[in-house]
Design an enzyme around this catalytic site. Structure first.
Site, PDB file in Angstrom:
ATOM      1  N   GLU A 187       0.952  -1.365   0.060  1.00 60.56           N
ATOM      2  CA  GLU A 187      -0.046   0.057  -0.164  1.00 60.56           C
ATOM      3  C   GLU A 187       0.859   1.293   0.001  1.00 60.56           C
ATOM      4  O   GLU A 187       0.405   2.263  -0.661  1.00 60.56           O
ATOM      5  CB  GLU A 187      -0.985  -0.037   1.070  1.00 60.56           C
ATOM      6  CG  GLU A 187      -2.194  -1.218   1.104  1.00 60.56           C
ATOM      7  CD  GLU A 187      -2.929  -0.965  -0.055  1.00 60.56           C
ATOM      8  OE1 GLU A 187      -3.055   0.191  -0.700  1.00 60.56           O
ATOM      9  OE2 GLU A 187      -3.592  -1.755  -0.313  1.00 60.56           O
ATOM     10  N   TYR A 235      -6.144   6.736   4.222  1.00 53.04           N
ATOM     11  CA  TYR A 235      -6.212   5.597   3.082  1.00 53.04           C
ATOM     12  C   TYR A 235      -5.546   4.453   3.303  1.00 53.04           C
ATOM     13  O   TYR A 235      -6.031   3.517   3.391  1.00 53.04           O
ATOM     14  CB  TYR A 235      -5.789   6.072   1.735  1.00 53.04           C
ATOM     15  CG  TYR A 235      -5.339   4.996   0.976  1.00 53.04           C
ATOM     16  CD1 TYR A 235      -6.738   4.187   0.028  1.00 53.04           C
ATOM     17  CD2 TYR A 235      -4.381   4.336   0.794  1.00 53.04           C
ATOM     18  CE1 TYR A 235      -6.570   3.320  -0.505  1.00 53.04           C
ATOM     19  CE2 TYR A 235      -4.234   3.263  -0.051  1.00 53.04           C
ATOM     20  CZ  TYR A 235      -5.390   2.661  -0.654  1.00 53.04           C
ATOM     21  OH  TYR A 235      -5.433   1.428  -1.269  1.00 53.04           O
ATOM     22  N   ASP A 271      -9.848   6.356  -2.177  1.00 53.87           N
ATOM     23  CA  ASP A 271      -8.519   6.972  -2.810  1.00 53.87           C
ATOM     24  C   ASP A 271      -9.008   7.691  -4.254  1.00 53.87           C
ATOM     25  O   ASP A 271     -10.381   7.912  -4.291  1.00 53.87           O
ATOM     26  CB  ASP A 271      -7.553   5.789  -3.106  1.00 53.87           C
ATOM     27  CG  ASP A 271      -8.152   4.778  -4.402  1.00 53.87           C
ATOM     28  OD1 ASP A 271      -9.467   4.941  -4.277  1.00 53.87           O
ATOM     29  OD2 ASP A 271      -7.386   4.238  -4.916  1.00 53.87           O
TER      30      ASP A 271
END
Length: 354
Positions: free
Chosen positions: A44, A127, A145
DNA sequence: AACCCGTGGAA
DNA sequence: TTTCCAAGGGT
C-alpha cells in the site's frame, strides 16, 4: 451508520454485482496472495500515487530483501533507500522504515491491527490505515482513494459532487457514501473491488461503461469533469559524468545530496556541472526528466577524471563508486536514467549515445 | 488549505 | 513532442 437490515435492496444488489465482477476480473497481483499485514502495508505504501505496473517489480525485490518487519527494522536506512531507488517519493521509504522501528521498539514487533492504531504510524494516512485494516483484518472501514472518489462521484452524481459547497465534494460526504456502499462482511474485497473498477473500467477519461458491472446503479453514466491542469515549468540543468579506471574496476563520481534538502535528501546523483558551462564537445547525452510539474532539460557532460578539482561540492560529498556497488547506492531516478542510457548500468538504452 | 514530493507510461 | 496523472501523506 446504517445496518444491513435497513439497507435498500439497491445497495445490496450493487455489492453483489461489484464483488461478483471482482471475483472474475481481479488482477493476479503479488500482494494479493497473502493477508499478512506487513506485506499488505508495504504494497500500500508503494502504491501511493504510483502505478501498479511500476510497483510490481519493486515489491518483489523489496520483499526478498526485507521479508519481515524485523528485517526492515534492522536494516540501515541507506539500504532501504537503495531498494526504493527509482520508485520516487523517497520520504515514503524513510517513514515506513521509521515506523517499522517504532513497531519493534514500542509494540514488541507486533503490527497494529485497527485502522485507528495504524493511522498513528508515520506515513500511514486515512487511506493506508483503512486499506491495511480492511484487507488484512477484515475491519469494516471504507477506503477513499483517487479511484474510489471518481467511482463514487459518478455513481452518486451532482448531489455528492457539490456536497462541499465550494464546487468540490466534501471529504466527509465521500467517506459517508463509501461507508454506506461498503460490504461489511467482505470489506477488504469490496474496497479492492472499488479501486479495481476505477483503475480498469471507470477510467478518468473514456470510462468503459459498457463493461461496468454497476452501470444500472450509476446516475451519471461516466460523466465527470476533471479540474484544470497545473502549468508545467521548465528548467535547464547540467551534470558531469566522470569515470576512472577501466573494466571491472571502473568507478563513477557521485555526489550525496544533503540530508536537509527538500528533494531526495541523502540520495546520490551525478555532480553538478560548473556554472559557466562546458564545451559542447563534452556533451554525451541530453534528456528530459519531469518531476511533478517541472520539466528538467538535462545536459550531461563527460569529462576526464583529472578535472575533478574543477567541480564545486561540499566537502566529503563527492565519492568514487565502483560499478559493482551501484546497486547498493540510493541513486536518484534521473541519475539511474543517465547511467542506463550511457550503458554504465544495465537496462534499456533508448536515447543513448548516437 | 494549498503546496510539495518522483517517476514513467499512456494519450 | 508535451501533457496528464496513479492504490497519498505531511506540513
Amino acid at each position: 451508520m446504517q445496518t444491513d437490515k435497513g439497507m435498500s435492496a439497491d445497495v445490496v444488489e450493487l455489492r453483489a454485482a461489484l464483488l461478483g465482477w471482482y471475483g472474475e476480473n481481479a488482477r493476479d497481483l503479488p500482494w494479493r496472495r497473502t493477508r499478512d499485514a506487513y506485506v499488505v502495508w508495504v504494497s500500500e505504501v508503494m502504491l501511493q500515487q504510483t502505478r501498479v505496473a511500476a510497483v510490481v517489480e519493486y515489491f518483489g525485490r523489496f520483499m526478498r530483501e526485507f521479508p519481515t518487519l524485523e528485517a526492515l527494522a534492522e536494516a540501515e536506512e541507506e539500504r532501504v533507500l537503495a531498494q526504493w531507488s527509482g520508485l520516487g517519493y523517497y520520504r515514503r521509504a524513510r517513514m515506513m522504515h521509521k515506523a517499522a522501528r517504532m513497531i519493534v521498539a514500542e509494540f514488541g514487533g507486533r503490527m497494529p491491527e485497527t485502522a485507528a492504531e495504524l493511522r498513528a504510524l508515520p506515513g500511514v494516512g486515512e487511506y493506508t490505515a483503512a486499506a491495511v485494516a480492511s484487507i488484512s483484518h477484515g475491519e469494516a472501514v471504507p477506503v477513499v482513494d483517487g479511484n474510489v472518489e471518481r467511482v463514487l462521484l459518478r455513481l452518486c452524481g451532482p448531489q455528492l459532487a457539490e456536497a462541499g459547497g465550494n464546487g468540490k465534494p466534501a471529504v466527509g460526504a465521500l467517506r459517508t457514501a463509501a461507508q454506506r456502499f461498503l460490504d461489511s462482511q467482505r470489506p477488504g474485497e469490496f474496497n479492492q473491488a472499488m479501486m479495481e473498477l476505477g483503475a480498469t473500467v471507470c477510467l478518468p477519461r473514456n470510462p468503459q461503461c459498457g463493461e461496468c458491472p454497476v452501470r444500472t446503479h450509476c446516475s451519471t453514466q461516466g460523466e465527470h469533469e476533471t479540474g484544470p491542469a497545473k502549468q508545467m515549468r521548465s528548467r535547464q540543468v547540467a551534470y558531469v559524468l566522470m569515470q576512472r579506471n577501466w573494466g571491472p574496476k571502473t568507478e563513477v563520481l557521485l555526489r550525496r545530496r544533503g540530508e536537509d534538502e527538500s528533494q531526495m535528501p541523502g540520495m546520490w546523483e551525478l555532480p553538478a556541472a560548473p556554472e559557466g558551462g562546458l564545451p559542447d564537445e563534452s556533451v554525451v547525452l541530453t534528456v528530459r526528466h519531469a518531476i511533478t510539474n517541472t520539466n528538467y532539460y538535462v545536459t550531461i557532460y563527460e569529462l576526464p577524471w583529472e578535472e575533478k578539482r574543477t567541480l564545486k561540492a561540499p566537502r566529503g560529498s563527492l565519492q568514487w563508486v565502483k560499478l559493482r556497488e551501484l546497486g547498493e547506492v540510493p541513486l536518484t531516478g534521473l541519475t539511474r536514467k543517465v547511467l542506463k542510457r550511457t550503458k554504465i548500468l544495465p537496462g534499456t538504452a533508448k536515447g543513448a549515445l548516437a
